[in-house]
Design a protein around this motif. Structure first.
Motif, PDB file in Angstrom:
ATOM      1  N   TYR A 196       0.804  -1.222   0.000  1.00 22.93           N
ATOM      2  CA  TYR A 196       0.000   0.000   0.000  1.00 22.93           C
ATOM      3  C   TYR A 196       0.834   1.268   0.000  1.00 22.93           C
ATOM      4  CZ  TYR A 196      -3.983  -2.985   0.997  1.00 22.93           C
ATOM      5  OH  TYR A 196      -4.930  -3.937   0.922  1.00 22.93           O
ATOM      6  N   ASN A 197       2.003   1.233   0.591  1.00 25.76           N
ATOM      7  CA  ASN A 197       2.777   2.469   0.753  1.00 25.76           C
ATOM      8  C   ASN A 197       3.671   2.692  -0.460  1.00 25.76           C
ATOM      9  OD1 ASN A 197       4.521   4.506   1.534  1.00 25.76           O
ATOM     10  ND2 ASN A 197       4.476   3.874   3.682  1.00 25.76           N
ATOM     11  N   SER A 198       3.330   3.694  -1.217  1.00 22.71           N
ATOM     12  CA  SER A 198       4.032   3.885  -2.491  1.00 22.71           C
ATOM     13  C   SER A 198       5.284   4.752  -2.368  1.00 22.71           C
ATOM     14  CB  SER A 198       3.080   4.492  -3.511  1.00 22.71           C
ATOM     15  OG  SER A 198       2.628   5.732  -3.018  1.00 22.71           O
ATOM     16  N   SER A 199       5.674   5.112  -1.140  1.00 21.88           N
ATOM     17  CA  SER A 199       6.856   5.982  -1.032  1.00 21.88           C
ATOM     18  C   SER A 199       8.142   5.251  -1.434  1.00 21.88           C
ATOM     19  CB  SER A 199       6.973   6.589   0.367  1.00 21.88           C
ATOM     20  OG  SER A 199       6.968   5.584   1.333  1.00 21.88           O
ATOM     21  N   ARG A 200       8.190   3.953  -1.316  1.00 26.82           N
ATOM     22  CA  ARG A 200       9.340   3.142  -1.751  1.00 26.82           C
ATOM     23  C   ARG A 200      10.668   3.702  -1.261  1.00 26.82           C
ATOM     24  NH1 ARG A 200       8.161   1.958  -8.074  1.00 26.82           N
ATOM     25  NH2 ARG A 200       5.914   2.197  -7.925  1.00 26.82           N
TER      26      ARG A 200
ATOM     27  N   SER B  14      11.968  -0.604   5.636  1.00 30.17           N
ATOM     28  CA  SER B  14      11.525  -0.227   4.312  1.00 30.17           C
ATOM     29  C   SER B  14      10.048   0.145   4.364  1.00 30.17           C
ATOM     30  CB  SER B  14      11.785  -1.418   3.381  1.00 30.17           C
ATOM     31  OG  SER B  14      10.823  -1.507   2.398  1.00 30.17           O
ATOM     32  N   SER B  15       9.608   0.958   3.430  1.00 30.31           N
ATOM     33  CA  SER B  15       8.217   1.428   3.443  1.00 30.31           C
ATOM     34  C   SER B  15       7.224   0.288   3.198  1.00 30.31           C
ATOM     35  CB  SER B  15       8.033   2.536   2.404  1.00 30.31           C
ATOM     36  OG  SER B  15       8.440   2.074   1.140  1.00 30.31           O
ATOM     37  N   ASP B  16       7.685  -0.882   2.803  1.00 32.62           N
ATOM     38  CA  ASP B  16       6.761  -2.008   2.651  1.00 32.62           C
ATOM     39  C   ASP B  16       6.662  -2.822   3.942  1.00 32.62           C
ATOM     40  OD1 ASP B  16       9.109  -3.418   2.760  1.00 32.62           O
ATOM     41  OD2 ASP B  16       8.828  -4.483   0.872  1.00 32.62           O
TER      42      ASP B  16
HETATM   43  C1  LIG Z   1       5.084   5.014   4.080  1.00 33.95           C
HETATM   44  O1  LIG Z   1       6.414   4.718   4.458  1.00 33.95           O
HETATM   45  C2  LIG Z   1       7.141   5.837   4.902  1.00 33.95           C
HETATM   46  C3  LIG Z   1       8.550   5.413   5.123  1.00 33.95           C
HETATM   47  O2  LIG Z   1       8.622   4.239   5.862  1.00 33.95           O
HETATM   48  C4  LIG Z   1       6.475   6.400   6.151  1.00 33.95           C
HETATM   49  O3  LIG Z   1       7.193   7.527   6.605  1.00 33.95           O
HETATM   50  C5  LIG Z   1       5.057   6.764   5.834  1.00 33.95           C
HETATM   51  O4  LIG Z   1       4.400   7.190   7.000  1.00 33.95           O
HETATM   52  C6  LIG Z   1       4.319   5.587   5.245  1.00 33.95           C
HETATM   53  N1  LIG Z   1       3.003   6.018   4.788  1.00 33.95           N
HETATM   54  C7  LIG Z   1       1.887   5.421   5.143  1.00 33.95           C
HETATM   55  C8  LIG Z   1       0.649   5.944   4.577  1.00 33.95           C
HETATM   56  O5  LIG Z   1       1.914   4.457   5.909  1.00 33.95           O
END
Ligand SMILES: *[C@@H]1O[C@H](CO)[C@@H](O)[C@H](O)[C@H]1NC(C)=O
Ligand SMILES: *[C@@H]1O[C@H](CO)[C@@H](O)[C@H](O)[C@H]1NC(C)=O
Ligand SMILES: *[C@@H]1O[C@H](CO)[C@@H](O)[C@H](O)[C@H]1NC(C)=O
Ligand SMILES: *[C@@H]1O[C@H](CO)[C@@H](O)[C@H](O)[C@H]1NC(C)=O
Ligand SMILES: *[C@@H]1O[C@H](CO)[C@@H](O)[C@H](O)[C@H]1NC(C)=O
Ligand SMILES: *[C@@H]1O[C@H](CO)[C@@H](O)[C@H](O)[C@H]1NC(C)=O
Ligand SMILES: *[C@@H]1O[C@H](CO)[C@@H](O)[C@H](O)[C@H]1NC(C)=O
Length: 807
Positions: free
Chosen positions: A217-221, A233-235
């Motif tokens: 779900y988290n596209s920040s990668r 990692s953002s995943d």
């Molecule tokens: C997505 O990942 C980033 C880095 O780990 C984090 O800072 C961010 O809060 C995350 N976003 C969501 C919507 O969980």
């Protein structure tokens, strides 16, 4: 007045430039350089830049014969460890090459003939830029006016990620055919992209993203390794170093074996220790053994070919194995010669080839599955799982093969009817066996490059995997407890190693458990055994290993022990763990209540009333045969025991046999020299040792068969064979024993041989079968049966009446 001021200034200026000059000619640490600086490869003894705290250097390194790279390396590590390279795929000449930081703020690497092989690109237009090497290991081109980084090496990683270096959707870590990257579904993955196939192997591709503990779900990668040793990692991947905490120098590196490992620097030795690894089992990486090859971890990573296949290229396992028989030619339709009747199947136990399924059917019988494969021209093998669900996977191409004792499935290899499997040596590894399995070495992967010599860049399997295993055990618990959900889906055996309850004990723990080694249970060549009670109340046997075992390095011992720790069979004593602290080497075993067979068989005559009953004897014989057959034929490593005797057969309360001390022969000191598996001195116990021990031949599993024959005979007779005397009072020799047994078999008079203490209470057909088998075991080596044959013959006589009286 004005003139003197000007003169004064000039003097100061020249002083400054003099200082600058001398400091650079002294070649001491430059942290920052302005435009117009350069370094020729001839001056490589001096680094281009050094970080302010001296941790990192940047400059030229030799990577081969007259081949140089421009790199950043860890100074603190022994030999320097490269963490970034500008021109990894285009090394430059050792003469005339040059790195320069131009007036336009561009860092460029030029080869002898002036060709620019690499540049650190800046958008241009800015003046007065500087290049510096930071304490983080980041090589930065910056604009001093606002402190902004115009270009940085952290944005262009090669195979290593350093603490605080951001990993994102644009970056990749690459080593050979392997890469770590963010996939377009936002998940951090590892990919094998080889010459023949490409496949994702991490996280486990057979499970969903969520079952693997990730999210898409988290596209920040974004992924980052922080200073405390957490790689996040953002995943939702969160990996922690086993030595979590600040102040330790670390790196995260993808290596030539396809694994990503976190390393911590040991500041006192300058060596690196693995503190986390992505793959818990090395064979999980794809492509290691090539097409048709089988990967095993035993205790080092090895590749082997299935029966009937040979290594395609003796120097490179990645080329895999090719069949020695003609395979089906599908483009040609089904010619009569290749009709279904023209094939048979060879079973490879506990083996699978990941992927390339031609189909999948559930709830069918083995035979239906086999017929499916027979009728499919493209089918080269099928996998049938032994989990009661009747799952059948016909396979087209065979890739990513692996074997693991815990994998509950077999591969059935399709071969022509005329194919002779027994003519193909299976290759074993054991106390004295000739190893035909070629280990995967650094050379095989072309990693040991020329005379690089100066620094540790290439990963060498052998040294590090031992350490890895230890860490794997340490991290295994974390994995088990926090990732239960994965577990069900990771049924592919290669992940199952984690369920092993094998663990490391401290010496203190074992000293406490055994009340300072108070209660001795027995002693033998390999050490003294004590009774112990662990914290949880579990009763164990603790063996202090004898001296020659301690000759091994810790890691080697560990690697060996973890293999033994994974062996699990009801007729083999379980090994729960191991302790290695300085001179203390201890093994922790399952506690078996009823002592060893010799005490029941030989001591019972004096004093003790109870004689082992016939049914118990037969049960012991059968269990021992099955345990040995498992060791020889089914387990991960074809272990040869090398010291079979009644002392090593332990009995449970119900008189089930459990073989002890298997695998210890391997731990004994061997010949020096790389692959040496030959013994320098003989193993075993006099009276049970096969005659070939005295000959200069490689030892194989048949030594155990011989010893088993002697034990079998002793169980029938009720006394030691070595104690038998001729009328003249001499010890019986082998030919005389054989002659006596032949006579019994020919005459059918088994009664005369059977233990008199049984008072005729025995099963004559079983006794006769035992004598027959014993006789066969004492034959010349090639005529002896295998333990598999023996276990089968004994089983056939198992369902007899318990105690038919002898008439
Ligand atoms: C997505 O990942 C980033 C880095 O780990 C984090 O800072 C961010 O809060 C995350 N976003 C969501 C919507 O969980
Ligand atoms: C310069 O040398 C490199 C390798 O030595 C070579 O690949 C390249 O073609 C050469 N370039 C020119 C212009 O000669
Ligand atoms: C560093 O290595 C030495 C020698 O192998 C060892 O005794 C020490 O415990 C290590 N230190 C750390 C922090 O691992
Ligand atoms: C398959 O059979 C055809 C026709 O006999 C032949 O030309 C071709 O070389 C064969 N291919 C292989 C891989 O044996
Ligand atoms: C198979 O090979 C073995 C070993 O080379 C040989 O002893 C045996 O006779 C062969 N069997 C057949 C059926 O060819
Ligand atoms: C092991 O087997 C190989 C191939 O069969 C043979 O060349 C080699 O001599 C053997 N080594 C020993 C020690 O018997
Ligand atoms: C460091 O270099 C020396 C000499 O070249 C070499 O013997 C040693 O094995 C190297 N150490 C490591 C850890 O690579």
């Amino acid at each position: 007045m004005a003139g003197s001021v000007i003169r004064c200034l000039t003097v100061q200026l020249s002083l400054v430039s003099l200082l600058l000059c001398s400091s650079s000619s002294m070649s001491m640490a430059q942290h920052t350089l302005g435009t117009g600086s350069s370094l020729s490869v001839e001056d490589r003894a001096r680094p281009f830049l050094v970080s302010p705290d001296g941790t990192f250097s940047c400059g030229f390194l030799q990577v081969g014969d007259n081949a140089f790279s421009f790199s950043v390396w860890y100074n603190a590590a022994k030999n320097g460890t490269v963490v970034w390279t500008a021109n990894r795929d285009a090394p430059v000449n050792g003469r005339g090459s040059k790195v320069s930081f131009g007036r336009d703020g561009e860092l460029a690497l030029a080869d002898t003939n002036g060709t620019t092989v690499w540049t650190g690109k800046t958008s241009g237009g800015k003046r007065g830029l500087t290049v510096s090497l930071r304490d983080t290991g980041n090589l930065v081109i910056e604009d001093p006016s606002d402190g902004s980084a115009v270009w940085q090496s952290f944005d262009w990683p090669t195979d290593t990620l350093l603490p605080s270096q951001r990993f994102n959707k644009q970056t990749k870590l690459v080593a050979g055919y392997y890469s770590l990257y963010f996939d377009n579904d936002n998940v951090l993955r590892m990919l094998y992209d080889g010459p023949e196939i490409a496949s994702i192997y991490w996280p486990f591709p057979g499970a969903s993203v969520f079952d693997n503990g990730r999210t898409n779900y988290n596209s920040s990668r974004i992924a980052i390794l922080d200073d405390a040793g957490v790689f996040q990692s953002s995943d939702q991947l969160k990996a922690e170093a086993t030595d979590l905490g600040l102040g330790i120098k670390r790196r995260l590196t993808i290596e030539q074996d396809g694994n990503v490992r976190m390393y911590s620097l040991n500041a006192s030795t300058g060596g690196w220790a693995v503190t986390w690894s992505a793959l818990k089992q090395p064979c999980q990486a794809h492509g290691l053994c090539g097409r048709n090859g089988i990967c095993e971890y035993q205790p080092k990573l090895r590749c082997s070919c299935p029966p009937g296949y040979v290594m395609a290229d003796r120097r490179d396992w990645r080329r895999g194995c090719t069949p020695t028989f003609p395979v089906g030619n599908c483009s040609h339709g089904s010619s009569p010669a290749l009709a279904p009747a023209g094939f048979k199947f060879i079973k490879l136990a506990h083996t699978d080839f990941y992927g390339f399924d031609l189909g999948y059917t559930e709830s069918i019988t083995y035979k239906q599955c086999r017929d499916q494969c027979l009728n499919m021209c493209l089918c080269t093998a099928f996998s049938y799982r032994l989990d009661g669900r009747g799952r059948c996977y016909p396979k087209g191409t065979l890739f990513n093969g692996f074997r693991s004792a815990n994998f509950a499935g077999n591969i059935y290899l399709k071969v022509p009817l005329g194919f002779n499997a027994s003519a193909q040596s299976a290759g074993g590894l054991s106390c004295g066996a000739n190893v035909t399995v070629v280990p995967v070495s650094a050379d095989v992967y072309g990693m040991a490059q020329g005379n690089s010599g100066q620094w540790t860049y290439f990963f060498v399997f052998a040294g590090v995997l031992g350490v890895l295993d230890i860490l794997f055990i340490a991290t295994g618990w974390w994995f088990l407890s926090s990732k239960q959900s994965i577990h069900g889906s990771l049924e592919a055996g290669y992940s199952m190693v984690m369920t092993s309850q094998f663990r490391r004990f401290t010496y203190r723990e074992l000293k406490a458990a055994t009340a300072n080694f108070k209660e001795e249970l027995g002693r033998g060549g390999s050490g003294v055994v004590y009774r112990g009670v662990l914290d949880g109340g579990k009763v164990v046997a603790v063996k202090r290993l004898a001296v020659d075992v301690t000759m091994h390095g810790d890691e080697e011992l560990w690697a060996e022990m973890t293999v033994l720790g994974r062996i699990n069979h009801m007729n083999l004593v379980r090994i729960w763990g191991f302790c290695s602290e300085r001179k203390h080497k201890l093994l922790v075993y399952e506690y078996v209540e009823n002592q060893s067979l010799d005490r029941h068989l030989f001591d019972a005559a004096d004093g003790k009333q109870t004689t082992l009953s016939w049914s118990d004897r037969y049960k012991i014989v059968l269990g021992t045969a099955r345990g040995l057959a498992y060791l020889h034929h089914e387990c991960l490593e074809w272990v040869i025991h090398c010291d079979m005797k009644p002392e090593n057969i332990l009995l449970t309360r119900e008189f089930d046999a459990k073989i002890a001390d298997f695998g210890l022969a391997k731990l004994s000191k061997r010949d020096g020299g790389g692959s040496g598996v030959e013994f320098t001195h003989m193993r075993g116990t006099s009276g049970y040792m096969a005659p070939e021990w005295a000959l200069n031949v490689p030892i194989n599993a048949k030594v155990d068969v011989y010893s088993f024959g002697i034990v079998l005979l002793e169980i029938v007779v009720g006394s030691r064979v070595a104690d038998q005397r001729t009328e003249a009072g001499e010890q019986l020799q082998l030919p005389q024993i054989v002659q006596a047994l032949r006579h019994v078999v020919d005459s059918g008079d088994v009664m005369s041989l059977v233990d008199a203490r049984l008072q005729g209470q025995f099963n004559p057909r079983q006794a006769m079968e035992m004598v027959r088998i014993s006789l066969a075991c004492l034959e010349e080596r090639s005529s002896r049966p295998t333990m598999d044959d023996i276990a089968k013959s004994l089983t056939a006589f198992d369902d007899e009446d318990e105690h038919p009286a002898y008439h």
